[in-house]
Scaffold this active site. Structure first.
Site, mmCIF file in Angstrom:
data_model
loop_
_atom_site.group_PDB
_atom_site.id
_atom_site.type_symbol
_atom_site.label_atom_id
_atom_site.label_comp_id
_atom_site.label_asym_id
_atom_site.label_seq_id
_atom_site.Cartn_x
_atom_site.Cartn_y
_atom_site.Cartn_z
ATOM 1 N N THR A 1 -41.846 -56.285 36.698
ATOM 2 C CA THR A 1 -40.387 -56.610 36.776
ATOM 3 C C THR A 1 -39.852 -57.034 37.866
ATOM 4 O O THR A 1 -40.293 -57.077 38.903
ATOM 5 C CB THR A 1 -39.742 -54.950 36.412
ATOM 6 O OG1 THR A 1 -39.916 -54.314 37.401
ATOM 7 C CG2 THR A 1 -40.507 -54.142 35.258
ATOM 8 N N ASP A 2 -38.639 -57.418 37.832
ATOM 9 C CA ASP A 2 -37.934 -57.848 38.933
ATOM 10 C C ASP A 2 -37.203 -56.389 39.521
ATOM 11 O O ASP A 2 -37.506 -55.235 39.092
ATOM 12 C CB ASP A 2 -36.557 -58.682 38.445
ATOM 13 C CG ASP A 2 -35.993 -59.516 40.079
ATOM 14 O OD1 ASP A 2 -36.609 -58.869 41.036
ATOM 15 O OD2 ASP A 2 -35.793 -60.607 39.845
ATOM 16 N N TRP A 3 -36.735 -56.310 40.668
ATOM 17 C CA TRP A 3 -36.128 -55.070 41.501
ATOM 18 C C TRP A 3 -35.518 -54.095 40.545
ATOM 19 O O TRP A 3 -34.141 -54.507 40.076
ATOM 20 C CB TRP A 3 -35.532 -55.367 42.538
ATOM 21 C CG TRP A 3 -35.326 -54.417 43.164
ATOM 22 C CD1 TRP A 3 -34.212 -53.325 43.100
ATOM 23 C CD2 TRP A 3 -35.365 -53.782 44.791
ATOM 24 N NE1 TRP A 3 -33.971 -52.385 44.050
ATOM 25 C CE2 TRP A 3 -34.924 -52.635 45.095
ATOM 26 C CE3 TRP A 3 -36.408 -54.282 45.613
ATOM 27 C CZ2 TRP A 3 -35.080 -52.135 46.198
ATOM 28 C CZ3 TRP A 3 -36.818 -53.577 46.882
ATOM 29 C CH2 TRP A 3 -36.036 -52.594 46.842
ATOM 30 N N SER A 4 -36.078 -53.113 39.926
ATOM 31 C CA SER A 4 -35.319 -52.061 39.025
ATOM 32 C C SER A 4 -34.620 -52.882 37.730
ATOM 33 O O SER A 4 -33.861 -52.255 37.219
ATOM 34 C CB SER A 4 -34.216 -51.395 39.804
ATOM 35 O OG SER A 4 -33.059 -52.267 39.940
#
Length: 744
Positions: free
Chosen positions: A277-280
């Site tokens: 995933t990207d950050w969160s």
């Protein structure tokens, strides 16, 4: 022929058996043996990525508990070795950590931002710059980076346009593949290799309004024709990992889009890349509104085919419950962990997890040479009236003016976390080493957004005593990049006033713009005698600039993105559709229109009353210190078969000027009639050709029939028969050399 799924809803929640194991390779047996020994908690721990904490003890304890598979944002080799020793020697199975960092355009030695690198049209130089970044980062223990960003960007307001390779699908595909090769080499186990991460999957560059994290409403044909091909190219180049994007498409956030990960990446493209995933971005689906709670987040993310969760803790908290309740089968977790473990084996981390802390690589002669090369080739000469540049021996004094003339930090641009400003070669530092030239330096403005302009008058007075003025303006690093979007892309602060006042001195004015995006610079172009554009050029940017100003190097860069005249033209890009009423180029503008003119007096064409039709500068545009002539265009045949065929295009290129220089020859194609409307032009090839003064060379490029495919009326991707037009020339607006061919 590929069947496309019309709705992106298809495949979002796949069955438990959807993720089949990839073909066996040399590590499969070791991976399977390790998987069989792992507890469920240890498996889920491998799927969790942690951002570095200040406390080594806190991170070490998380590792001992088997809750961490990857750590990013840790750059100290001693701390990295310490954490690796905990993983290898103080856990039950001794699985090494995957250490990651955003090394977007350099680790210590900073290359131009990716948008600038694209201006070079030099795949070899781009690959070499990525190799420098990999060597330096890996020497600190970093073995994974979140690059290349291969989002197509047609909106200069979007801050992250700086991080990609522009508006063109073909150029971005080629650039992305070159970066993958540079990072990974042909052997990930090489200690100097780092795993690439193709991002953001997918469509992030189409964020509405040029506003970061926004929705991207992309028609399905455009998604497959424009936004997805760079990712397929990265997959074919062997990109080890992919990253989901923040945006939603048709209401589905990418982190929950199983069609992208399972159907396209793994099944259709045959890639076994690990997906993060990207950050969160997983828990941000709560804000998107397509998940009820974090339990639902974990369910949708794992079903979509995401292998590792970056920092949101959704997996570590809720996958055990989903397993216990029988909502998901363990095969989903096994397939994710298998890809993670395989990547760690591929990188050689099980056999060689540590780095020699005494052998950090940075600023080597090879690194500085490669970075200078790409910085020089990335500069684009947009204007050069009366051949002002290069500056001749008659120039004995130069007034070097502007907030970016001697700023060691800002010329790095965005995403340069580990660059060290004290190693930057600024324009002032480089110019002071030019023999026989007196340098009069004045910053004029305290920074690019200085609204007071108190120093302009003094700077202008000092500039009057010089033979030539070089004014260096643009954007600070903070003005582009993630979450740094703009509604107005003019020069900020009092920079426009500075350029205007310097233009009134009567001295020859060279304006240099360092920025992270195209800016609306029509006024600056008009007021300057010459203008060089440098997308934030990095560590060696000042030396590259001075080499170009004084003729040690010759500009060869070409624009990888269209420059609008004004922001209201956005989105503006060269490979647009023709429309039913295309502009003819002779339309009246608002100030040319008679008062009380009849409603239809202007001709009813597709253009702007206040801006006309065309851009300030088209895609592929860039001048040189010489001129080039294209002639004798020939095709080896004028008909291609529908499958496995190609046409060779050849022409004569002549350097008609007085200096040796490099031309970037560009090949464009138009499908004149399709089952759906086709772009007016599409880049299908380019070549960098260096010629001595007066020299001619026969240049050849090939068009392959498979590169003419598109998503047709029935949502199949294939090549349709028909008539095609092609052009070779110096930019996307050059129509002087054309030919016709057919596909049967």
């Amino acid at each position: 022929m590929k069947r496309l799924v019309y709705s992106l809803m298809a495949g979002v929640l796949m069955s438990a058996c959807a993720g089949s194991k990839m073909p066996e390779d040399k590590y499969d047996i070791r991976v399977d043996e390790l998987l069989q020994r792992m507890t469920l908690e240890e498996k889920i721990g491998q799927m969790n990525q942690l951002s570095a904490l200040e406390s080594l003890d806190a991170m070490s304890e998380e590792i001992r508990q088997g809750r961490v598979g990857s750590i990013f944002n840790e750059t100290d080799p001693h701390r990295i070795n310490t954490l690796q020793r905990v993983a290898r020697e103080e856990t039950r199975l001794g699985i090494p950590l995957l250490m990651a960092r955003d090394v977007i355009h350099g680790f210590r030695t900073i290359a131009p931002i990716p948008l600038g690198q694209a201006a070079s049209f030099d795949l070899e130089a781009v690959e070499a710059a990525a190799r420098v970044a990999a060597i330096e980062a890996s020497s600190a223990g970093i073995r994974w980076t979140f690059s290349p960003m291969i989002d197509i960007a047609r909106d200069a307001r979007w801050g992250r346009i700086a991080e990609g390779y522009g508006e063109d699908t073909y150029l971005t595909s080629m650039m992305g593949a070159a970066v993958v090769r540079g990072y990974q080499t042909d052997n990930l186990a090489d200690p100097t290799a780092i795993a690439a991460c193709a991002k953001h999957f997918a469509g992030y560059g189409a964020s509405e309004g040029g506003r970061d994290y926004n929705s991207a409403n992309i028609p399905i044909r455009q998604l497959h024709d424009v936004y997805l091909p760079p990712f397929e190219a990265a997959a074919k180049a062997g990109a080890a990992t992919f990253m989901t994007s923040f945006n939603d498409i048709d209401g589905i956030p990418s982190t929950a889009n199983g069609y992208l990960m399972r159907s396209l990446l793994h099944e259709e493209w045959g890639s076994d890349a690990m997906v993060v995933t990207d950050w969160s971005s997983a828990t941000e689906m709560l804000a998107h509104g397509n998940c009820r709670d974090t339990l639902d987040v974990a369910l949708q993310t794992i079903n979509a085919g995401v292998d590792m969760d970056m920092v949101s803790n959704a997996y570590i908290r809720y996958l055990p419950k989903l397993m216990k309740d029988g909502v998901i089968p363990e095969i989903l977790i096994n397939e994710a962990v298998r890809r993670i473990l395989k990547l760690k084996f591929d990188l050689g981390l099980f056999d060689n997890p540590y780095v020699d802390e005494s052998k950090l690589q940075a600023y080597t002669p090879e690194a500085l040479s490669a970075t200078l090369r790409i910085a020089t080739e990335s500069a684009v000469l947009l204007k050069n009236d009366n051949s002002l540049l290069p500056l001749g021996k008659e120039v004995k004094s130069v007034a070097l003016i502007g907030p970016l003339a001697d700023d060691t930090y800002e010329q790095f641009g965005t995403w340069a976390f580990d660059g060290e400003p004290e190693h930057t070669i600024t324009p002032l530092k480089a110019m002071l080493s030019v023999d026989g030239v007196k340098v009069i330096h004045d910053k004029a403005l305290t920074h690019c957004r200085d609204l007071k302009g108190d120093g302009i008058r003094q700077a202008v007075q000092r500039a009057k005593s010089a033979d030539v003025i070089v004014c260096v303006v643009g954007e600070e690093a903070i003005m582009s990049g993630e979450a740094h979007c703009l509604a107005d892309i003019n020069l900020y602060g009092k920079q426009k006033e500075l350029v205007a006042e310097l233009s009134k001195t009567g001295k020859p004015l060279v304006t240099v713009i360092m920025a992270g995006r195209p800016l609306t610079i029509a006024d600056e172009v008009e007021k300057s005698d010459a203008l060089l554009y440098m997308f934030h050029p990095g560590t060696m940017g000042g030396q590259a600039l001075v080499d170009l100003l004084f003729g040690k190097a010759v500009p060869s860069g070409k624009l990888p993105v269209t420059f609008p005249r004004m922001v209201g033209q956005i989105p503006i890009y060269y490979n647009h559709k023709n429309t039913g009423r295309p502009a003819e180029g002779n339309e009246l503008l608002i100030n040319q229109t008679p008062v009380r003119a009849a409603q239809t007096a202007l001709g009813c064409h597709s253009y702007w009353l206040d801006a006309g039709y065309g851009p300030l500068f088209p895609f592929g545009y860039g001048l040189s210190y010489t001129t080039f002539a294209y002639s004798d265009l020939k095709l080896d045949k004028d008909r291609m078969k529908l499958e496995n065929d190609s046409i060779e295009v050849s022409f004569t290129l002549t350097n008609t000027g007085n200096v040796e220089a490099t031309e970037i020859c560009q090949l464009y194609v138009r499908d004149l009639v399709g089952s759906v409307s086709r772009p007016v032009k599409e880049l299908k090839g380019f070549r960098r050709v260096t010629l001595k003064a007066g020299e001619s060379q026969r240049v050849s490029m090939k068009i392959f029939v498979e590169n003419l495919q598109f998503c047709g009326l029935d949502y199949y991707t294939y090549q349709e028969p028909g008539e095609f037009r092609l052009w070779v020339g110096c930019n996307s607006d050059d129509n002087r050399n054309e030919a016709t061919f057919y596909v049967d």
